[in-house]
Motif scaffolding. Sequence first.
Motif, short mmCIF file in Angstrom:
data_model
loop_
_atom_site.label_atom_id
_atom_site.label_comp_id
_atom_site.label_asym_id
_atom_site.label_seq_id
_atom_site.Cartn_x
_atom_site.Cartn_y
_atom_site.Cartn_z
N ASN A 6 1.17 -1.07 -0.13
CA ASN A 6 0.25 -0.07 0.03
C ASN A 6 1.06 1.38 -0.24
OD1 ASN A 6 -1.47 2.26 2.02
ND2 ASN A 6 -3.06 0.73 0.65
N THR A 7 0.84 1.86 -0.37
CA THR A 7 1.37 3.07 -1.10
C THR A 7 0.61 4.59 -0.41
OG1 THR A 7 0.17 3.85 -2.87
CG2 THR A 7 2.99 2.62 -2.64
N THR A 8 -0.51 4.68 -0.56
CA THR A 8 -1.24 5.62 0.40
C THR A 8 -1.91 5.62 1.70
OG1 THR A 8 -3.26 4.74 -0.03
CG2 THR A 8 -2.53 6.21 -1.75
N LEU A 9 -2.60 4.51 2.89
CA LEU A 9 -2.55 5.00 4.27
C LEU A 9 -1.37 5.41 4.64
CD1 LEU A 9 -4.59 4.28 5.71
CD2 LEU A 9 -3.68 1.45 6.45
N THR A 10 -1.47 6.47 5.85
CA THR A 10 -0.59 6.79 6.38
C THR A 10 -0.82 6.55 7.71
OG1 THR A 10 -1.80 8.54 6.51
CG2 THR A 10 0.23 8.37 5.00
N LYS A 32 7.19 -3.94 7.88
CA LYS A 32 9.09 -4.35 8.02
C LYS A 32 9.54 -3.85 6.40
CE LYS A 32 10.28 -7.98 10.50
NZ LYS A 32 10.75 -9.18 10.84
N VAL A 33 8.40 -4.21 6.00
CA VAL A 33 8.89 -2.99 4.02
C VAL A 33 7.95 -2.03 3.97
CG1 VAL A 33 9.29 -5.43 3.53
CG2 VAL A 33 6.33 -5.14 3.59
N ASN A 34 6.08 -1.59 4.93
CA ASN A 34 5.70 -0.66 4.39
C ASN A 34 6.30 0.95 4.44
OD1 ASN A 34 3.69 1.42 5.32
ND2 ASN A 34 2.25 0.20 4.22
N THR A 35 6.11 1.93 3.79
CA THR A 35 6.94 2.53 3.28
C THR A 35 5.60 4.53 3.36
OG1 THR A 35 7.25 3.10 0.78
CG2 THR A 35 8.95 1.70 1.82
N THR A 36 5.08 4.24 3.44
CA THR A 36 4.11 4.80 4.48
C THR A 36 3.25 5.73 4.74
OG1 THR A 36 2.30 4.08 2.70
CG2 THR A 36 3.51 5.16 1.63
N LEU A 37 3.00 4.18 5.77
CA LEU A 37 2.48 3.77 7.45
C LEU A 37 3.36 4.87 8.41
CD1 LEU A 37 -0.54 2.59 8.04
CD2 LEU A 37 1.55 1.22 9.66
N ASN A 62 12.26 -0.33 9.94
CA ASN A 62 11.27 0.24 9.97
C ASN A 62 11.29 1.75 9.77
OD1 ASN A 62 8.75 2.72 10.17
ND2 ASN A 62 8.06 1.00 9.15
N SER A 63 12.09 2.63 9.02
CA SER A 63 11.89 3.73 8.51
C SER A 63 10.63 4.93 8.17
CB SER A 63 13.15 4.29 7.91
OG SER A 63 12.94 3.61 6.18
N THR A 64 9.53 4.71 8.66
CA THR A 64 8.38 6.03 7.77
C THR A 64 7.35 5.95 9.16
OG1 THR A 64 7.23 4.17 7.58
CG2 THR A 64 8.68 5.35 5.68
N LEU A 65 7.53 5.13 10.42
CA LEU A 65 6.18 5.08 11.06
C LEU A 65 6.95 6.36 12.39
CD1 LEU A 65 3.99 3.58 11.60
CD2 LEU A 65 5.30 2.52 13.39
#
Length: 103
Positions: A6-10, A32-37, A62-65
């Motif tokens: 998913n690339t939209t859900l934050t 581990k792989v999601n980049t938008t949350l 993770n580098s986005t949470l």
Amino acid sequence: EALKVNTTLTVLHLGQNSIDNDGVKHLADMLKVNTTLTSLDLSYNRINEDSLRDITEALKVNSTLVEINLEGTVISKIAASHIIDVFKVNRTLASMHLSGRAW
């Protein structure tokens, strides 16, 4: 699986959903792989020490949470050490809610 790509859900609120170890494992794999949350609420689920270890291992990579809510999770001394280890390597997580249970 959908949340992995998913690339939209934050923001994702899953508090009080009786999520068990298997569910938490899937969420940890996603982290581990999601980049938008950027915000995840797992408050008052059935997260035990093993599940919390899965989450903390995911948070290390993770580098986005920015925020995670784990209110209502019982934190043992071992689990607390896993949490401390997250903050040694994760540079984006700014807020972790842990209130609601005795240590």
